[in-house]
Design a protein around this motif. Structure first.
Motif, PDB file in Angstrom:
ATOM      1  N   LYS A  18       0.825  -1.226   0.000  1.00 24.10           N
ATOM      2  CA  LYS A  18       0.000   0.000   0.000  1.00 24.10           C
ATOM      3  C   LYS A  18       0.853   1.268   0.000  1.00 24.10           C
ATOM      4  CE  LYS A  18      -1.891  -1.322   3.883  1.00 24.10           C
ATOM      5  NZ  LYS A  18      -1.159  -2.594   4.069  1.00 24.10           N
ATOM      6  N   ARG A  60      -5.992   2.252  17.305  1.00 24.05           N
ATOM      7  CA  ARG A  60      -7.108   2.278  16.334  1.00 24.05           C
ATOM      8  C   ARG A  60      -7.929   3.568  16.465  1.00 24.05           C
ATOM      9  NH1 ARG A  60      -5.067  -0.948  13.015  1.00 24.05           N
ATOM     10  NH2 ARG A  60      -4.634  -3.019  13.818  1.00 24.05           N
ATOM     11  N   ARG A 121       6.371  -3.088  12.552  1.00 23.97           N
ATOM     12  CA  ARG A 121       4.969  -3.533  12.668  1.00 23.97           C
ATOM     13  C   ARG A 121       4.816  -4.371  13.940  1.00 23.97           C
ATOM     14  NH1 ARG A 121       6.443  -3.894   7.328  1.00 23.97           N
ATOM     15  NH2 ARG A 121       5.145  -2.784   5.817  1.00 23.97           N
ATOM     16  N   ARG A 139      -8.419 -12.073   9.405  1.00 19.99           N
ATOM     17  CA  ARG A 139      -8.892 -10.987   8.516  1.00 19.99           C
ATOM     18  C   ARG A 139      -9.257 -11.467   7.118  1.00 19.99           C
ATOM     19  NH1 ARG A 139      -4.379  -6.288   9.608  1.00 19.99           N
ATOM     20  NH2 ARG A 139      -4.687  -6.092  11.863  1.00 19.99           N
TER      21      ARG A 139
HETATM   22  O1  LIG Z   1      -2.434  -4.444   9.886  1.00 23.47           O
HETATM   23  C1  LIG Z   1      -2.269  -3.785  10.940  1.00 23.47           C
HETATM   24  O2  LIG Z   1      -2.973  -3.945  11.958  1.00 23.47           O
HETATM   25  C2  LIG Z   1      -1.206  -2.739  10.961  1.00 23.47           C
HETATM   26  C3  LIG Z   1      -0.620  -2.370   9.763  1.00 23.47           C
HETATM   27  C4  LIG Z   1       0.475  -1.402   9.697  1.00 23.47           C
HETATM   28  O3  LIG Z   1       0.462  -0.716   8.441  1.00 23.47           O
HETATM   29  P1  LIG Z   1       0.872  -1.434   7.050  1.00 23.47           P
HETATM   30  O4  LIG Z   1      -0.321  -2.250   6.614  1.00 23.47           O
HETATM   31  O5  LIG Z   1       1.156  -0.310   6.134  1.00 23.47           O
HETATM   32  O6  LIG Z   1       2.046  -2.297   7.321  1.00 23.47           O
HETATM   33  C5  LIG Z   1       0.355  -0.393  10.837  1.00 23.47           C
HETATM   34  O7  LIG Z   1      -0.796   0.409  10.676  1.00 23.47           O
HETATM   35  C6  LIG Z   1       0.296  -1.099  12.163  1.00 23.47           C
HETATM   36  O8  LIG Z   1       1.512  -1.767  12.362  1.00 23.47           O
HETATM   37  C7  LIG Z   1      -0.870  -2.092  12.249  1.00 23.47           C
END
Ligand SMILES: O=C(O)C1=C[C@@H](OP(=O)(O)O)[C@@H](O)[C@H](O)C1
Ligand SMILES: Nc1ncnc2c1ncn2[C@@H]1O[C@H](COP(=O)(O)OP(=O)(O)O)[C@@H](O)[C@H]1O
Ligand SMILES: [Mg+2]
Length: 171
Positions: A18, A60, A121, A139
């Motif tokens: 993304k 979140r 992450r 998911r």
């Molecule tokens: O899937 C998730 O819960 C998350 C994805 C991460 O972003 P990316 O999808 O860009 O890695 C970031 O928002 C965090 O670590 C949580």
């Protein structure tokens, strides 16, 4: 919806590309680009620290506020979301209202290879492969709501951007 201010919103599991693809799309369309994680890090601190301090639910809450503010901007833009932003119904509805929503996908083995040496992450730290498989299972339908699904497993980021641009033209 005013098509002149319609956003392109990228959703998808961690490591589907993304952030990377959003940069290419913004370059090619000559418009602004926002990455919700980068906006959060500029204003609130690192994602890891936010998870540590406020827990995932606290993160979140911040993510939803940032996403709302990005979706309200009155101009066309590319928005890369974090992989978990789709978990809240409010966010899914806001994305569909303001944007053309593209879900990037990739198979688990490719995702693991793309993210395994990245420590940013928090949800993947420890046994990265096991965590990817477990969260992907949780998911498995979370990204189904998007207007377009795009499997990036055997695409370069540039090829993925081209497919999205083509789909937009055909809209
Ligand atoms: O899937 C998730 O819960 C998350 C994805 C991460 O972003 P990316 O999808 O860009 O890695 C970031 O928002 C965090 O670590 C949580
Ligand atoms: N289509 C692709 N093919 C190979 N590597 C990719 C692809 N898309 C992204 N990557 C790489 O995977 C890693 C994660 O990409 P990123 O854009 O941060 O994903 P996301 O924002 O979805 O978590 C980066 O190192 C990036 O260069
Ligand atoms: Mg990202």
């Amino acid at each position: 919806m005013d098509l002149r201010t319609r956003k392109i919103v990228l959703v998808g599991f961690m490591g589907t590309g993304k952030s990377t693809v959003s940069r290419l799309l913004a370059e090619q369309l000559g418009c602004s680009r926002y990455d919700s994680d980068e906006v959060i890090e500029q204003t609130e601190g690192t994602i890891s620290k936010l998870f540590e301090t406020y827990g995932e639910a606290g993160f979140r809450d911040i993510e939803s506020k940032v996403l709302d503010s990005l979706l309200e901007v009155d101009a066309r833009s590319i928005i890369a979301t974090g992989g978990g932003a789709v978990l809240r119904e409010h966010n899914r509805e806001a994305m569909l209202k303001h944007g053309f929503v593209v879900a990037l996908t990739a198979d688990a083995e490719h995702i693991i290879n793309r993210v395994k040496s990245d420590t940013t992450r928090p949800l993947l730290q420890g046994d990265v492969a096991a965590n990817v498989h477990r969260i992907m299972e949780q998911r498995k339908h979370a990204y189904d709501f998007a207007h377009l699904q795009l499997d990036t497993t055997s695409l370069t980021p540039q090829e993925a951007a081209e497919v999205i641009l083509q789909a937009l033209q055909e809209e």
